[in-house]
Design a protein around this motif. Structure first.
Motif, PDB file in Angstrom:
ATOM      1  N   ARG A 153      -4.043   7.112  -4.720  1.00 14.06           N
ATOM      2  CA  ARG A 153      -2.888   7.882  -5.178  1.00 14.06           C
ATOM      3  C   ARG A 153      -2.894   9.275  -4.532  1.00 14.06           C
ATOM      4  O   ARG A 153      -1.850   9.796  -4.143  1.00 14.06           O
ATOM      5  N   GLY A 154      -4.079   9.852  -4.403  1.00 12.19           N
ATOM      6  CA  GLY A 154      -4.191  11.148  -3.743  1.00 12.19           C
ATOM      7  C   GLY A 154      -3.783  11.080  -2.285  1.00 12.19           C
ATOM      8  O   GLY A 154      -3.126  11.992  -1.771  1.00 12.19           O
ATOM      9  N   ALA A 155      -4.158  10.000  -1.593  1.00 13.70           N
ATOM     10  CA  ALA A 155      -3.747   9.835  -0.196  1.00 13.70           C
ATOM     11  C   ALA A 155      -2.233   9.704  -0.089  1.00 13.70           C
ATOM     12  O   ALA A 155      -1.607  10.259   0.828  1.00 13.70           O
ATOM     13  N   HIS A 156      -1.640   8.973  -1.038  1.00  7.69           N
ATOM     14  CA  HIS A 156      -0.180   8.843  -1.046  1.00  7.69           C
ATOM     15  C   HIS A 156       0.468  10.206  -1.259  1.00  7.69           C
ATOM     16  O   HIS A 156       1.470  10.544  -0.605  1.00  7.69           O
ATOM     17  N   ARG A 157      -0.098  11.016  -2.130  1.00 11.28           N
ATOM     18  CA  ARG A 157       0.447  12.348  -2.400  1.00 11.28           C
ATOM     19  C   ARG A 157       0.415  13.213  -1.132  1.00 11.28           C
ATOM     20  O   ARG A 157       1.348  13.967  -0.859  1.00 11.28           O
ATOM     21  N   VAL A 158      -0.667  13.083  -0.361  1.00 10.53           N
ATOM     22  CA  VAL A 158      -0.748  13.810   0.907  1.00 10.53           C
ATOM     23  C   VAL A 158       0.371  13.354   1.835  1.00 10.53           C
ATOM     24  O   VAL A 158       1.010  14.173   2.517  1.00 10.53           O
ATOM     25  N   GLY A 159       0.637  12.036   1.864  1.00 12.85           N
ATOM     26  CA  GLY A 159       1.720  11.518   2.703  1.00 12.85           C
ATOM     27  C   GLY A 159       3.067  12.056   2.285  1.00 12.85           C
ATOM     28  O   GLY A 159       3.924  12.353   3.139  1.00 12.85           O
ATOM     29  N   VAL A 160       3.270  12.202   0.974  1.00 10.51           N
ATOM     30  CA  VAL A 160       4.525  12.786   0.476  1.00 10.51           C
ATOM     31  C   VAL A 160       4.624  14.239   0.920  1.00 10.51           C
ATOM     32  O   VAL A 160       5.677  14.689   1.403  1.00 10.51           O
ATOM     33  N   GLU A 161       3.546  14.976   0.784  1.00 16.02           N
ATOM     34  CA  GLU A 161       3.549  16.391   1.191  1.00 16.02           C
ATOM     35  C   GLU A 161       3.771  16.552   2.689  1.00 16.02           C
ATOM     36  O   GLU A 161       4.362  17.540   3.137  1.00 16.02           O
ATOM     37  N   GLN A 162       3.332  15.566   3.452  1.00 13.24           N
ATOM     38  CA  GLN A 162       3.513  15.608   4.896  1.00 13.24           C
ATOM     39  C   GLN A 162       4.880  15.062   5.327  1.00 13.24           C
ATOM     40  O   GLN A 162       5.195  15.038   6.514  1.00 13.24           O
ATOM     41  N   GLY A 163       5.681  14.616   4.355  1.00 10.32           N
ATOM     42  CA  GLY A 163       7.032  14.160   4.634  1.00 10.32           C
ATOM     43  C   GLY A 163       7.134  12.755   5.183  1.00 10.32           C
ATOM     44  O   GLY A 163       8.197  12.353   5.671  1.00 10.32           O
ATOM     45  N   GLU A 164       6.057  11.980   5.093  1.00 10.11           N
ATOM     46  CA  GLU A 164       6.066  10.630   5.646  1.00 10.11           C
ATOM     47  C   GLU A 164       6.214   9.556   4.582  1.00 10.11           C
ATOM     48  O   GLU A 164       6.565   8.414   4.892  1.00 10.11           O
ATOM     49  N   LEU A 165       5.914   9.878   3.335  1.00  8.19           N
ATOM     50  CA  LEU A 165       6.052   8.938   2.231  1.00  8.19           C
ATOM     51  C   LEU A 165       6.926   9.568   1.167  1.00  8.19           C
ATOM     52  O   LEU A 165       7.162  10.779   1.176  1.00  8.19           O
ATOM     53  N   SER A 166       7.388   8.744   0.246  1.00 10.73           N
ATOM     54  CA  SER A 166       8.224   9.271  -0.830  1.00 10.73           C
ATOM     55  C   SER A 166       7.937   8.521  -2.123  1.00 10.73           C
ATOM     56  O   SER A 166       7.271   7.477  -2.121  1.00 10.73           O
ATOM     57  N   GLY A 167       8.481   9.053  -3.208  1.00 12.39           N
ATOM     58  CA  GLY A 167       8.334   8.385  -4.496  1.00 12.39           C
ATOM     59  C   GLY A 167       6.922   8.461  -5.039  1.00 12.39           C
ATOM     60  O   GLY A 167       6.089   9.239  -4.590  1.00 12.39           O
ATOM     61  N   GLU A 168       6.657   7.618  -6.023  1.00 17.42           N
ATOM     62  CA  GLU A 168       5.342   7.523  -6.654  1.00 17.42           C
ATOM     63  C   GLU A 168       4.811   6.110  -6.478  1.00 17.42           C
ATOM     64  O   GLU A 168       5.548   5.143  -6.661  1.00 17.42           O
ATOM     65  N   PRO A 169       3.533   5.964  -6.129  1.00 14.08           N
ATOM     66  CA  PRO A 169       2.978   4.606  -5.988  1.00 14.08           C
ATOM     67  C   PRO A 169       2.915   3.906  -7.344  1.00 14.08           C
ATOM     68  O   PRO A 169       2.519   4.507  -8.338  1.00 14.08           O
ATOM     69  N   ALA A 170       3.338   2.667  -7.376  1.00 11.33           N
ATOM     70  CA  ALA A 170       3.299   1.898  -8.619  1.00 11.33           C
ATOM     71  C   ALA A 170       1.850   1.627  -9.011  1.00 11.33           C
ATOM     72  O   ALA A 170       1.032   1.226  -8.175  1.00 11.33           O
ATOM     73  N   GLU A 171       1.552   1.860 -10.285  1.00 14.76           N
ATOM     74  CA  GLU A 171       0.176   1.663 -10.767  1.00 14.76           C
ATOM     75  C   GLU A 171      -0.307   0.244 -10.499  1.00 14.76           C
ATOM     76  O   GLU A 171      -1.460   0.032 -10.100  1.00 14.76           O
ATOM     77  N   GLY A 172       0.573  -0.721 -10.722  1.00 17.25           N
ATOM     78  CA  GLY A 172       0.187  -2.106 -10.499  1.00 17.25           C
ATOM     79  C   GLY A 172      -0.143  -2.402  -9.052  1.00 17.25           C
ATOM     80  O   GLY A 172      -1.063  -3.172  -8.755  1.00 17.25           O
ATOM     81  N   MET A 173       0.603  -1.783  -8.129  1.00 17.04           N
ATOM     82  CA  MET A 173       0.340  -1.987  -6.706  1.00 17.04           C
ATOM     83  C   MET A 173      -1.022  -1.425  -6.318  1.00 17.04           C
ATOM     84  O   MET A 173      -1.787  -2.040  -5.558  1.00 17.04           O
ATOM     85  N   LEU A 174      -1.333  -0.233  -6.836  1.00 13.38           N
ATOM     86  CA  LEU A 174      -2.622   0.375  -6.511  1.00 13.38           C
ATOM     87  C   LEU A 174      -3.772  -0.427  -7.113  1.00 13.38           C
ATOM     88  O   LEU A 174      -4.818  -0.605  -6.485  1.00 13.38           O
ATOM     89  N   ALA A 175      -3.584  -0.911  -8.347  1.00 15.84           N
ATOM     90  CA  ALA A 175      -4.610  -1.739  -8.974  1.00 15.84           C
ATOM     91  C   ALA A 175      -4.805  -3.042  -8.184  1.00 15.84           C
ATOM     92  O   ALA A 175      -5.939  -3.513  -8.008  1.00 15.84           O
ATOM     93  N   PHE A 176      -3.713  -3.611  -7.708  1.00 21.09           N
ATOM     94  CA  PHE A 176      -3.769  -4.808  -6.877  1.00 21.09           C
ATOM     95  C   PHE A 176      -4.551  -4.532  -5.595  1.00 21.09           C
ATOM     96  O   PHE A 176      -5.398  -5.335  -5.171  1.00 21.09           O
ATOM     97  N   LEU A 177      -4.312  -3.378  -4.978  1.00 17.46           N
ATOM     98  CA  LEU A 177      -4.999  -3.002  -3.752  1.00 17.46           C
ATOM     99  C   LEU A 177      -6.502  -2.883  -3.992  1.00 17.46           C
ATOM    100  O   LEU A 177      -7.312  -3.478  -3.257  1.00 17.46           O
ATOM    101  N   ILE A 178      -6.895  -2.108  -4.996  1.00 18.62           N
ATOM    102  CA  ILE A 178      -8.319  -1.886  -5.242  1.00 18.62           C
ATOM    103  C   ILE A 178      -9.004  -3.171  -5.685  1.00 18.62           C
ATOM    104  O   ILE A 178     -10.143  -3.460  -5.279  1.00 18.62           O
ATOM    105  N   GLY A 179      -8.322  -3.972  -6.492  1.00 14.67           N
ATOM    106  CA  GLY A 179      -8.888  -5.255  -6.889  1.00 14.67           C
ATOM    107  C   GLY A 179      -9.105  -6.179  -5.698  1.00 14.67           C
ATOM    108  O   GLY A 179     -10.115  -6.878  -5.611  1.00 14.67           O
ATOM    109  N   GLY A 180      -8.155  -6.147  -4.761  1.00 13.92           N
ATOM    110  CA  GLY A 180      -8.288  -6.958  -3.558  1.00 13.92           C
ATOM    111  C   GLY A 180      -9.445  -6.498  -2.683  1.00 13.92           C
ATOM    112  O   GLY A 180     -10.185  -7.316  -2.122  1.00 13.92           O
ATOM    113  N   ILE A 181      -9.621  -5.189  -2.567  1.00 15.07           N
ATOM    114  CA  ILE A 181     -10.740  -4.650  -1.789  1.00 15.07           C
ATOM    115  C   ILE A 181     -12.065  -5.050  -2.434  1.00 15.07           C
ATOM    116  O   ILE A 181     -13.002  -5.478  -1.752  1.00 15.07           O
TER     117      ILE A 181
END
Length: 218
Positions: A153-181
């Protein structure tokens, strides 16, 4: 990665300049480390308190002064392993605000895989034996995954601050990512051992970047 700081080294026989509190802290650290190492080698279920105290060179009486159960001792070892990993990640990512968000993701995941490869006991304890242990350790694993969700989520926030990402990452998507890793790490440990974990880096990083790009998109 150093899991055995000087305070946890075996005390030499004879008079000690340490206070009782310092002696107990040393013994607690040795027992927690011994639990992590013994469980990683023998498995959680077969490991006994006697195995842990023998490796730590601490008496059973002292064990029960410091821990109520094998589970509590192993949990202390897991918490120590995660704390050290977090410290090394923080050091490797300083200063994070100078990194492109994609590099931040790649660096975070690559460093973590390298740490696990360098500390096979931690890798096996966290990603194999903690799964088998259940109980309170299952709640610990959920908290541990939450810590890594926060990093993404912190990395996504950096992307938003850098103007390359937008919005808020969905909690379920992030949980899916970490669970997959977590699952990929576990499968790699079973298949070929911790030394090959860094080879997962390119695929895991690509998946993480793709999911973070999708987050916040309607």
């Amino acid at each position: 990665m150093q899991l055995d700081p000087p305070v946890t080294q075996r005390l030499r026989p004879g008079p000690s300049a340490l206070s009782r509190e310092e002696v107990l802290a040393s013994q607690r650290g040795r027992l927690a480390l011994a639990a992590l190492q013994t469980v990683a080698a023998a498995g959680y279920q077969p490991t006994t308190i006697a195995d842990i105290t023998k490796r730590a060179q601490v008496s059973k009486r002292t064990f029960y002064e410091l821990f109520r159960s094998k589970e509590e001792c192993f949990l202390a070892g897991l918490e120590g392993g995660v704390a050290v990993a977090q410290h090394h990640l923080d050091e490797a990512l300083e200063p994070a605000d100078r990194l492109d968000w994609r590099r931040l993701v790649r660096r975070s995941l690559t460093v973590y895989l390298e740490l696990l490869a360098a500390e096979p006991d931690v890798a096996r304890a966290l990603h194999l034996e903690a799964v088998a242990a259940g109980g309170e350790i299952a709640h610990f694993r959920a908290r541990m995954n939450g810590v890594f969700v926060d990093r993404m989520r912190g990395a996504h926030r950096v992307g938003v601050e850098q103007g390359e990402l937008s919005g808020e990452p969905a909690e379920g998507m992030l949980a899916f990512l970490i669970g997959g890793i977590d699952d990929r790490i576990r499968q790699q440990l079973i298949a070929s051992g911790p030394e090959d974990l860094p080879a997962l880096g390119p695929d895991i990083c690509a998946a993480a970047i793709a999911i973070l790009r999708m987050s916040g998109v309607d």
